[in-house]
Design an enzyme around this catalytic site. Sequence first.
Site, short mmCIF file in Angstrom:
data_model
loop_
_atom_site.label_atom_id
_atom_site.label_comp_id
_atom_site.label_asym_id
_atom_site.label_seq_id
_atom_site.Cartn_x
_atom_site.Cartn_y
_atom_site.Cartn_z
N CYS A 1 1.00 -1.19 0.24
CA CYS A 1 -0.04 0.02 -0.05
C CYS A 1 0.89 1.32 0.05
O CYS A 1 1.46 1.44 1.02
CB CYS A 1 -0.94 0.04 1.22
SG CYS A 1 -2.02 1.30 1.34
N GLU B 1 -3.84 1.29 -5.82
CA GLU B 1 -3.09 0.18 -6.24
C GLU B 1 -2.67 0.41 -7.70
O GLU B 1 -3.79 1.03 -8.30
CB GLU B 1 -3.55 -1.17 -5.98
CG GLU B 1 -3.71 -1.51 -4.43
CD GLU B 1 -2.26 -1.52 -3.80
OE1 GLU B 1 -1.13 -1.38 -4.71
OE2 GLU B 1 -2.14 -1.66 -2.61
#
Length: 223
Positions: free
Chosen positions: A2, A104
Amino acid sequence: MCGRFTQAQIADLDREVFKLLNVPALPPRYNLAPTQDAATVRQRPSGERRLHLLRWGLIPSWAKNPTIGNRLINARAETLSEKPAFEAAYRYRRCLIPTDGFYEWMKTDHGKQPYYLRLHDGGVFAFAGLWERWSDEGHRPIETFTIITTEPNELLQPIHNRMPVILLQQHYDAWLDPANQDVEHLRDLLRPYPASEMAAHPVSTFVNSPHNDGPECVRPVEA
């Protein structure tokens, strides 16, 4: 992994859900990046919870050089007890990172396509995190955090091979309690969040630059 997330609704944080006495006035953030300060929730031994701004990228207390934090923005849930950088924080210094979504990047034939991921209702949720305090002679103490990651759920699998641990609200108390050092029980909380409760949409490569921070970052585009 992340590597970017949002705190766009941080000013409207639900005090009852997070059991906070007060929420300071903070600007909305649409593209938080490593080394930047982000809002985190920590609990004192007395049970009092407060919102704190910490730097993203954990610097272990024993580190000789604070730049190690640039490499420790994430911690794998599967190996927290084995890694010297995270072992003590996992047992004694856990935190929540309030957020309303994260990014992402999916590999495609035309390059990497960024996606924004959130809950279906668009509300605020929380990542599982660890924090540390680092200081050295001649340096001002620095408080930092890392985001724990786990295997991806069905929604994330086509996009990336890791996802941040999103804690269920009923697990906030166990995760934040500094007296809770039962790492076996805590490990059971670090599971992929149900894909059925999440949504994803492609966004512009505008988000690729950490200097860009506005609603344009989360605006849907055609993939």
